[in-house]
Enzyme design. Structure first.
Site, PDB file in Angstrom:
ATOM      1  N   GLU A 107      29.274  74.391  28.064  1.00 50.48           N
ATOM      2  CA  GLU A 107      29.516  74.649  26.650  1.00 50.48           C
ATOM      3  C   GLU A 107      30.941  75.185  26.542  1.00 50.48           C
ATOM      4  O   GLU A 107      31.306  76.104  27.284  1.00 50.48           O
ATOM      5  CB  GLU A 107      28.540  75.711  26.099  1.00 50.48           C
ATOM      6  CG  GLU A 107      28.748  75.904  24.602  1.00 50.48           C
ATOM      7  CD  GLU A 107      28.061  77.135  24.014  1.00 50.48           C
ATOM      8  OE1 GLU A 107      27.588  77.987  24.787  1.00 50.48           O
ATOM      9  OE2 GLU A 107      28.017  77.242  22.773  1.00 50.48           O
TER      10      GLU A 107
ATOM     11  N   ARG B 162      20.753  79.607  40.077  1.00 49.87           N
ATOM     12  CA  ARG B 162      22.167  79.835  39.796  1.00 49.87           C
ATOM     13  C   ARG B 162      22.725  80.786  40.852  1.00 49.87           C
ATOM     14  O   ARG B 162      21.989  81.461  41.566  1.00 49.87           O
ATOM     15  CB  ARG B 162      22.337  80.410  38.392  1.00 49.87           C
ATOM     16  CG  ARG B 162      21.567  81.704  38.162  1.00 49.87           C
ATOM     17  CD  ARG B 162      22.068  82.542  36.984  1.00 49.87           C
ATOM     18  NE  ARG B 162      22.978  81.868  36.092  1.00 49.87           N
ATOM     19  CZ  ARG B 162      22.721  81.608  34.817  1.00 49.87           C
ATOM     20  NH1 ARG B 162      21.566  81.965  34.301  1.00 49.87           N
ATOM     21  NH2 ARG B 162      23.603  81.032  34.053  1.00 49.87           N
TER      22      ARG B 162
ATOM     23  N   LYS C 259      28.792  85.110  31.262  1.00 52.28           N
ATOM     24  CA  LYS C 259      29.907  84.836  30.359  1.00 52.28           C
ATOM     25  C   LYS C 259      30.078  85.964  29.352  1.00 52.28           C
ATOM     26  O   LYS C 259      31.185  86.335  29.006  1.00 52.28           O
ATOM     27  CB  LYS C 259      29.638  83.533  29.590  1.00 52.28           C
ATOM     28  CG  LYS C 259      30.237  82.292  30.210  1.00 52.28           C
ATOM     29  CD  LYS C 259      30.222  81.179  29.162  1.00 52.28           C
ATOM     30  CE  LYS C 259      30.212  79.810  29.836  1.00 52.28           C
ATOM     31  NZ  LYS C 259      30.067  78.728  28.840  1.00 52.28           N
TER      32      LYS C 259
END
Length: 555
Positions: free
Chosen positions: A33, A258, A268
């Site tokens: 994104e 992850r 983030k």
RNA sequence: UGGGGCGUCGUCAAGUGGCUAAGACACAGGAUUUUGAUUCCUGCAUUCGGAGGUUCGAGUCCUCCCGCCCCAGCCA
């Protein structure tokens, strides 16, 4: 790079098996994104997706999942592309945007409405949450759930036409409010957002949710293996529901864990917080785990790729030791970096018996790991500087550097002996008076006597001055990302993560420095691309050398 | 007391019923070294979260138990 065999992982094995029973082209995708910068965790995904495509002679798309105009920006899509290229991957012409599919997605929504599988809901966000139920109790149907197809069609078109304010209406899937999987309790498909999208401008005022976009985008792009992280495991039934209801191509989704790295955060949101609160310079601060930060820090992309190979792919949540990343960086730099000398904390050494005004050019090996790297000249003279920590007035038994009456070798130059220690009025050592042994030019003794210690040095008259920045972990805590162990991120910030040495002494060959070097006995350093300017250099310490002496004295 | 996952060495991680449970990092010794770097040797899980069971044979299959992670955004 080392020839460590790349370990097999369950995804690779699965594809291997599939390829045995059917012929097809492996087609993956990396779907960021554009709302922030890529970090080392993304590198794991990039290496996996592009790596698998390379390995099986397939294709890997780059697709921006840009369904939220409020958070996304063109500057991020640019930065992300730069980072991926730098990492060493090439998407060719395979670049896409979820926003390219907005028309198609809208049609998909109409299809669901026509099938009676989607409805326009007037509930407020708060009410939707209440109606959703809890983890252990089922939800309740919205009172608007049974609107007719016709009514839903009209309402949805009106949503699209901008006739309702933000938050007033949403389009929802009609599934089952009692399912244990919360994602299946009539998820929102479209919401009203009167925002300008970085690519579609003001064309739309309704935007599809990620869940209604991602699976269909993969389907449209004919992705064979949709690889994503573990938290999307319980979204998979929903994606399958869409694909089945829409009767379109069905990629298979496979989830993997992850990356977590100790002493760093890879969220983030928290990374953004560090930037916004000024704890770091910017996204590309050399202490940041972002790709741009690591690039500026001097981490070679090859090292990051090697790291991603070595950590493997699995489904268990795990935290990789930061030392492995550093190992990969050193392993690469050891082969490639030119050796030079620099003194960070200078201690003046006067060679009493060396002729005043004399300068010798000493031959210095550029890289012992690479015979083709050749040699260079280093000026040597009567006054040199050595590292402060290379001298001890009262050394412990195992210390084999310089001390009163001791001999030590100046790398590529002479063996010197400390005759006298000069102190200032505060009792601080400010100068060493030494003698050099003229018989030991280039560093080897004629009489065969052993000189254990070898120091780096800089000739006083020839020193080139530059700023040097030393970095260490941004956080003191090993798991700063763990909210339970570490509720206050700010409290665990390492106050010593950046140390600036404003005037380090470097050998003159570094005046035109470019790229990465090993500062002998200190570590690997590179020219900072942001802070350096004509006539004023800044060097970043990429990583220290392994230091067994430091370990010994710690005990 | 819902749903979905995961538990193999300090940290990652191979292992898909059958030779002594890979490898890497870390760690600990030693050798070589004009970087206390590099390189090179050596050591480092009689046991796979636990307990039962199936089998000639189980980390791999079955049952139960325990622990950890994720999900209640009109974020992705």
């Amino acid at each position: 790079m080392s020839e460590v065999e790349t370990p097999s992982n369950f995804i690779q094995n699965k594809i291997d098996q599939e390829l045995k029973s059917a012929k097809f082209t492996v087609h993956t995708r990396f779907p960021p994104e554009p709302n922030g910068h890529l970090h080392i965790g993304h590198a794991k995904s990039i290496c996996l997706n592009f790596g698998l495509a390379n390995q099986f002679s397939g294709i890997c798309n780059l697709r921006f999942d840009d369904t939220n105009p409020n958070k996304e920006d063109m500057k991020y899509v640019k930065a992300i592309q730069e980072d991926i290229k730098w990492l060493g991957f090439d998407w060719g012409n395979q670049i896409f945007y979820a926003s390219d599919y907005f028309n198609q997605l809208f049609e998909f929504a109409i299809q669901l409405i026509n099938k009676g599988k989607a409805y326009v809901d007037d509930l407020t966000p708060e009410q939707i949450r209440e109606y959703r139920g809890t983890l252990s109790e089922p939800g309740e149907n919205s009172p608007y759930r049974d609107r007719t197809v016709e009514e839903n069609l009209v309402l949805f078109q009106k949503m699209k036409a901008g006739e309702f304010a933000e938050g007033k209406k949403v389009l929802r899937a009609k599934i089952d409010m009692s399912l244990g999987n919360l994602n299946m309790r009539d998820p929102v498909l479209y919401r009203i957002l009167k925002a300008t999208h970085h690519r579609t401008g003001n064309k739309w005022c309704i935007y599809p949710m990620y869940d209604f976009t991602h699976g269909q985008s993969d389907s449209i792009e004919k992705i064979t293996h949709s690889l994503c992280t573990l938290e999307f495991e319980d979204h998979r039934p929903l994606y399958n529901w869409f694909l089945d209801e829409l009767e379109i191509y069905h990629p298979q989704q496979i989830e993997f864990a992850r990356l977590s790295l100790n002493y760093t955060i890879l969220s983030k949101r928290k990374l953004l917080q560090l930037v916004e609160e000024g704890h770091v310079g910017d996204w590309d601060d050399p202490r940041m785990p972002t790709l741009s930060g690591m690039r500026r820090r001097g981490y070679p992309p090859e090292a990051i790729r090697e790291f991603c190979e070595r950590i493997g792919i699995s489904k268990s949540n795990s935290t990789v030791d930061f030392a492995l990343l550093e190992h990969c960086v050193r392993e690469n730099l050891n082969q490639t970096a030119t050796r030079v000398m620099a003194v960070l904390r200078p201690l003046k050494v006067v060679l009493m018996n060396y002729p005043e005004g004399q300068v010798e050019e000493m031959d210095a090996v550029n890289n012992p790991e690479d015979p083709d790297a050749g040699t260079r000249k280093m000026p040597f003279s009567r006054i040199v500087y050595i590292e402060q920590e290379d001298f001890m007035e009262d050394p412990p038994k195992k210390f084999f550097r310089l001390g009163p009456g001791r001999e030590v070798r100046l790398k590529h130059a002479y063996v010197i002996k400390c005759e006298e220690v000069i102190k200032n009025e505060l009792g601080e050592i400010v100068e060493l008076r030494c003698t050099y042994d003229p018989e030991t030019r280039s560093g080897s003794t004629q009489d065969g006597r052993k000189v254990k210690g070898t120091l780096h040095w800089i000739s006083a008259d020839h020193a080139h001055k530059a700023e040097v920045r030393l970095y260490s972990h941004l956080f003191k805590h090993a798991n700063p990302g763990d909210e339970k162990e570490c509720p206050d991120l700010k409290a665990t910030l390492n106050p010593d993560s950046l140390e600036i040495i404003e005037e380090a002494l470097l050998e003159p060959s570094l005046k035109n420095a470019k790229g990465s070097y090993q500062f002998l006995r200190l570590g690997y350093f590179c020219v900072d691309s942001q802070k350096s300017s004509y006539g004023s250099q800044v060097f970043n310490r990429i990583v220290t050398l392994r230091d067994t002496w430091a370990k010994i004295i710690k005990k």
